[in-house]
Design a protein around this motif. Structure first.
Motif, PDB file in Angstrom:
ATOM      1  N   ILE A   1       2.896  27.507   1.672  1.00 23.27           N
ATOM      2  CA  ILE A   1       3.921  26.689   2.331  1.00 23.27           C
ATOM      3  C   ILE A   1       4.867  27.578   3.129  1.00 23.27           C
ATOM      4  CG2 ILE A   1       5.949  25.209   1.882  1.00 23.27           C
ATOM      5  CD1 ILE A   1       4.251  23.919  -0.350  1.00 23.27           C
ATOM      6  N   GLU A   2       5.228  28.693   2.512  1.00 25.85           N
ATOM      7  CA  GLU A   2       6.112  29.635   3.208  1.00 25.85           C
ATOM      8  C   GLU A   2       5.482  30.151   4.483  1.00 25.85           C
ATOM      9  OE1 GLU A   2       8.656  31.595  -0.380  1.00 25.85           O
ATOM     10  OE2 GLU A   2       7.762  32.955   1.105  1.00 25.85           O
TER      11      GLU A   2
ATOM     12  N   LYS B   1       0.828  -1.205   0.000  1.00 23.26           N
ATOM     13  CA  LYS B   1       0.000   0.000   0.000  1.00 23.26           C
ATOM     14  C   LYS B   1       0.869   1.264   0.000  1.00 23.26           C
ATOM     15  CE  LYS B   1      -3.779   2.450   2.059  1.00 23.26           C
ATOM     16  NZ  LYS B   1      -4.561   2.759   3.227  1.00 23.26           N
ATOM     17  N   SER B   2       1.990   1.185   0.724  1.00 25.13           N
ATOM     18  CA  SER B   2       2.834   2.379   0.833  1.00 25.13           C
ATOM     19  C   SER B   2       3.338   2.857  -0.525  1.00 25.13           C
ATOM     20  CB  SER B   2       4.001   2.111   1.780  1.00 25.13           C
ATOM     21  OG  SER B   2       4.855   1.162   1.215  1.00 25.13           O
TER      22      SER B   2
ATOM     23  N   SER C   1       0.770   5.230  -1.753  1.00 26.72           N
ATOM     24  CA  SER C   1       0.236   6.138  -0.736  1.00 26.72           C
ATOM     25  C   SER C   1       0.028   7.535  -1.304  1.00 26.72           C
ATOM     26  CB  SER C   1       1.154   6.199   0.479  1.00 26.72           C
ATOM     27  OG  SER C   1       2.364   6.769   0.091  1.00 26.72           O
ATOM     28  N   THR C   2      -0.927   8.214  -0.712  1.00 26.76           N
ATOM     29  CA  THR C   2      -1.284   9.552  -1.206  1.00 26.76           C
ATOM     30  C   THR C   2      -0.250  10.585  -0.764  1.00 26.76           C
ATOM     31  OG1 THR C   2      -2.656   9.675   0.735  1.00 26.76           O
ATOM     32  CG2 THR C   2      -3.781   9.262  -1.361  1.00 26.76           C
TER      33      THR C   2
ATOM     34  N   LEU D   1       3.189  28.711   6.257  1.00 24.10           N
ATOM     35  CA  LEU D   1       3.165  27.637   7.260  1.00 24.10           C
ATOM     36  C   LEU D   1       4.535  27.458   7.902  1.00 24.10           C
ATOM     37  CD1 LEU D   1       1.038  24.937   5.392  1.00 24.10           C
ATOM     38  CD2 LEU D   1       0.414  26.049   7.534  1.00 24.10           C
ATOM     39  N   ALA D   2       5.562  27.534   7.059  1.00 19.52           N
ATOM     40  CA  ALA D   2       6.931  27.341   7.563  1.00 19.52           C
ATOM     41  C   ALA D   2       7.316  28.452   8.533  1.00 19.52           C
ATOM     42  CB  ALA D   2       7.908  27.291   6.396  1.00 19.52           C
TER      43      ALA D   2
ATOM     44  N   PRO E   1       1.330  14.158   0.685  1.00 14.12           N
ATOM     45  CA  PRO E   1       0.848  15.006   1.757  1.00 14.12           C
ATOM     46  C   PRO E   1       0.008  16.168   1.237  1.00 14.12           C
ATOM     47  CG  PRO E   1       3.212  15.280   1.446  1.00 14.12           C
ATOM     48  CD  PRO E   1       2.791  14.134   0.602  1.00 14.12           C
ATOM     49  N   ALA E   2      -0.839  16.677   2.124  1.00  9.35           N
ATOM     50  CA  ALA E   2      -1.745  17.751   1.724  1.00  9.35           C
ATOM     51  C   ALA E   2      -0.975  18.999   1.305  1.00  9.35           C
ATOM     52  CB  ALA E   2      -2.678  18.091   2.875  1.00  9.35           C
ATOM     53  N   TYR E   3       0.272  19.138   1.802  1.00 10.83           N
ATOM     54  CA  TYR E   3       1.075  20.316   1.481  1.00 10.83           C
ATOM     55  C   TYR E   3       1.343  20.433  -0.022  1.00 10.83           C
ATOM     56  CZ  TYR E   3       2.305  19.692   6.406  1.00 10.83           C
ATOM     57  OH  TYR E   3       2.265  19.509   7.751  1.00 10.83           O
ATOM     58  N   VAL E   4       1.360  19.253  -0.705  1.00  7.24           N
ATOM     59  CA  VAL E   4       1.740  19.250  -2.119  1.00  7.24           C
ATOM     60  C   VAL E   4       0.838  20.156  -2.956  1.00  7.24           C
ATOM     61  CG1 VAL E   4       1.840  17.770  -4.167  1.00  7.24           C
ATOM     62  CG2 VAL E   4       2.933  17.046  -2.056  1.00  7.24           C
TER      63      VAL E   4
END
Lengths: 290, 231
Positions: B62-63, B45-46, B49-50, B65-66, B52-55
């Motif tokens: 993103i900046e 499954k890995s 895998s989907t 959030l960082a 991350p939502a950040y993508v």
């Protein structure tokens, strides 16, 4: 002709049984969205209330500010923006990991209880009290369930965002042992009872810790156990395997498997495993860095 | 007759297949029920895998959030620093009977062996007395040189002696605690010992015993209000 039919019916039933079981035990949990249980992240108000209850007085308002998970403040100063323009997602993930670690450490450091930090990135197990490192040891080897790899990193970070509380523990060593002694009647009896203290021999260690949010942490020793210890450890391992198998069998009847139980197995030296286990309180909390 | 024999033979041919098919099914079931097998299925499954939502987020998001993460880290780091002791402190490991004396930066000044509680339950009639070193965080409440030990009742019970009155001179012992004693509350102390050979072993009634030289350094380094961490 009749016998041929009987043969194929039996074979078909058995094949169907195998398919049914494999769907329930493997295919359903693995190939469907079987998400990790989410951390119950307390709001800042709740945190303040808890802080009040525990008389963690003066810097209560600072705690609220430090509530990193639920913060809705997205405003960023323009001067800061330029320094982070080159940050990519990996760096953000690293920052989030660090943020979660610090947030959890601060939350636990507000209490007067010893807690464990399992850092699988730096391969260390750390005992802390009030933010002070009491004991730090190297994780010699660690194994993590593949189920961890199947989840997106943000889901994992959310899962780890709050400290884990121990629900159940089973170990080959006792947490504390008391030697019972009957008080002597007179000095003569007291003198007879005096014995030279001896070095305590460490017993073989194998610990299974079940935390909330379905996390299981298994701690084993790096040293080869003695024959008796080996037997005890094998029995404990088998016991937990049987529990897992019975979970799968139960799922057969319901066609509704319980959520995944991710497992982390770490290997420590015997002395370090003993120290960690004995130093932790009865319902310890743990921070996971993965 | 011949037909009946043929039918029987056919039946036996069928029956002999049931056993291997059953065994095969059983082994497949055993594999499927094995937790290791289930875990290895997650490996498959890995691979799918989907992300991350950040993508999906824009560079700006993103900046933002960082920056927020970095800011939160520094805020919490500051707060964690406020929890650190403002005076040198000592950490006692009761499992290994060792101590570590540290300065305010957390650097180790001195380490060595000590003796902690023997984890004994003394039964004297209806009384149950536990000899163990308490765990947790304590504060040095008082420091004294050549402090006499006022023997509690259990010291007499343990030696099979009659318990003297509370103010009896028999209770005063000038040698047991060594040159220095640091009180940490509830009658527990860090002190010296006459039994230097037992250092490193759990032999005490709950206090932490230190060797003469270690005790001197500890006494001179720690002051009233210094923290004592015992685990």
């Amino acid at each position: 002709m009749k016998n041929k039919i009987a043969f194929w019916i039996i074979t078909l039933i058995l094949i169907m049984l195998v398919v049914f079981i494999s769907v329930v035990t493997v295919i359903q949990p693995v190939f469907t969205k079987n998400s990790l249980p989410k951390a119950v992240v307390r709001s800042s108000d709740q945190k303040e209330k808890v802080a009040k209850d525990k008389q963690a007085k003066a810097d209560k308002d600072k705690v609220a500010k430090a509530d990193v998970i639920n913060s809705s403040d997205d405003t960023v100063s323009s001067s800061d923006g330029s320094t982070t323009s080159n940050l990519n997602i990996n760096k953000l993930v690293e920052l989030r990991r660090k943020e979660i670690l610090f947030h959890s450490r601060f939350e636990l450091a507000s209490d007067d209880s010893t807690y464990l930090i399992l850092d699988l990135i730096n391969n260390t197990a750390v005992l802390e009290l009030k933010g002070i490192v009491l004991h730090e040891c190297k994780i010699i080897h660690s194994e993590v369930s593949n189920s961890f790899k199947s989840y997106p990193i943000d889901a994992l970070l959310n899962w780890m965002s709050e400290p884990f509380v121990l629900k159940n523990v089973e170990s080959t060593i006792p947490k504390i042992t008391f030697i019972e002694k009957i008080a002597p009647k007179d000095t003569l009896e007291a003198n007879k009872m005096v014995t030279e203290p001896k070095e305590i021999k460490l017993e073989d260690v194998f610990i299974v810790m079940d935390f909330e949010r379905n996390l299981r942490v298994v701690i084993s020793q790096s040293e080869e156990p003695d024959p008796d210890g080996k037997k005890i450890i094998t029995n404990l391992r088998r016991k937990y395997d049987k529990i897992e198998i019975s979970r799968s069998i139960k799922a057969l009847t319901k066609f509704n498997r319980e959520p995944v139980k991710p497992q982390i197995e770490i290997v420590l030296s015997k002395s370090n495993a003993t120290i960690l286990y004995k130093a932790l309180p009865f319902n310890p909390r743990m921070i996971l860095r993965l | 007759m011949e037909i009946e024999q043929k039918q029987n033979r056919g039946f036996l041919n069928t029956v002999k297949w049931i056993i291997p098919v059953s065994l095969l099914s059983l082994s497949v079931l055993m594999i499927i029920f094995n937790p290791d097998f289930q875990d290895s299925a997650f490996k498959v499954k890995s691979k799918f895998s989907t992300p991350p939502a950040y993508v999906g987020k824009s560079g700006d998001a993103i900046e933002r959030l960082a920056v927020r993460s970095a800011r939160n880290i520094s805020v919490i780091e500051e707060k964690l620093n406020t929890l650190k002791p403002v005076k040198p402190y000592i950490v006692v490991n009761t499992s290994e009977n060792r101590f570590s004396l540290r300065n305010i930066d957390g650097d180790t000044i001195r380490t060595g062996v000590c003796s902690t509680g023997k984890n004994e339950l003394l039964i004297a009639g209806n009384k149950r007395i536990i000899f163990k070193t308490p765990k947790g965080i304590f504060t040095v409440r008082n420091k004294q040189q050549n402090r006499p030990w006022i023997k509690p009742d259990w010291a007499f019970i343990e030696d099979g002696l009659p318990i003297p009155s509370a103010r009896s001179a028999e209770r005063i012992d000038y040698s047991t605690l060594g040159d220095y004693a640091l009180e940490i509350g509830n009658g527990y102390m860090l002190h010296g010992t006459l039994y230097q050979r037992f250092l490193g072993l759990p032999v005490t009634h709950g206090c932490v015993r230190l060797g003469d030289k270690d005790l001197e350094v500890v006494y001179n380094t720690l002051s009233k209000g210094s923290k004592v961490y015992i685990y």
